[in-house]
Scaffold this active site. Structure first.
Site, PDB file in Angstrom:
ATOM      1  N   HIS A 150      32.785   9.219  -5.666  1.00  0.00           N
ATOM      2  CA  HIS A 150      33.643  10.001  -6.565  1.00  0.00           C
ATOM      3  C   HIS A 150      34.169  11.251  -5.877  1.00  0.00           C
ATOM      4  O   HIS A 150      33.716  11.629  -4.796  1.00  0.00           O
ATOM      5  CB  HIS A 150      32.877  10.383  -7.838  1.00  0.00           C
ATOM      6  N   CYS A 166      24.964  10.108  -5.250  1.00  0.00           N
ATOM      7  CA  CYS A 166      26.326   9.610  -5.063  1.00  0.00           C
ATOM      8  C   CYS A 166      26.917  10.056  -3.728  1.00  0.00           C
ATOM      9  O   CYS A 166      26.411  10.958  -3.077  1.00  0.00           O
ATOM     10  CB  CYS A 166      27.226  10.106  -6.196  1.00  0.00           C
TER      11      CYS A 166
END
Length: 190
Positions: A150, A166
């Protein structure tokens, strides 16, 4: 007759100072390498051949290297681009192995995982899309629960261990990756 007063460095002194600074720079760089174990510049990016990890390009390939903090992205036609990333804070938070892109989220909202809320109870239970959202402007959901590639609004995080699992990119770059990545893209985190 008027004489001019010389100020500043002579050419010889300036040249000697510049030469000594040039020779000192590698030792400064070595000191940075010795303290962290990694070089902190673009030349430390290590590239990987996709053929070492996958049999075919398929819909595309992403390899995220958590050591050098770089992500390589190949499209199905073989075009490859490299992006600097943020990576998980610790090895315990780092999942390595093979996964795929299962969903492309054009306006990600964010719900912290139970373990994130346990580590930091001050986190909100939910955050809608927007400028304060830690997932930035786009997100690629992976087949592993809670894991994403992301964007981030906090550009200080890129190049650092700063996530809870992440892989983060600059917002401008996740937009580019998002457009070039179909669902089903193969992913490997190393």
């Amino acid at each position: 007759m008027m004489t001019r007063k010389r100020t500043g460095l002579s050419r010889r002194a300036f040249t000697a100072g510049a030469a000594s600074a040039a020779f000192a720079a590698p030792s400064i760089l070595r000191a940075q390498v010795d303290q962290t174990g990694l070089r902190r510049n673009i030349s430390s990016f290590r590239t990987h051949a996709w053929q070492d990890s996958f049999d075919a390009l398929g819909k595309g390939i992403i390899i995220a290297d958590t050591t050098t903090r770089v992500m390589q992205h190949w499209t199905s036609d073989g075009e490859m681009r490299i992006y600097p990333t943020s990576v998980p804070l610790s090895d315990e938070l780092t999942k390595r192995g093979y996964t795929t892109v299962t969903f492309k989220d054009p306006e990600p909202d964010w719900t912290p995982t139970p373990s994130m809320r346990e580590r930091d109870p001050s986190l909100p239970a939910y955050m809608p899309p927007g400028p304060d959202n830690p997932l930035g402007v786009r997100a690629l959901h992976l087949s592993w629960t809670y894991y994403r590639i992301h964007g981030t609004h906090d550009t200080r995080k890129i190049g650092r261990r700063s996530s809870s699992g992440c892989i983060g990119l600059y917002n401008e770059q996740i937009i580019e990756v998002f457009e070039r990545t179909p669902v089903g893209t193969q992913v490997r985190l190393i």
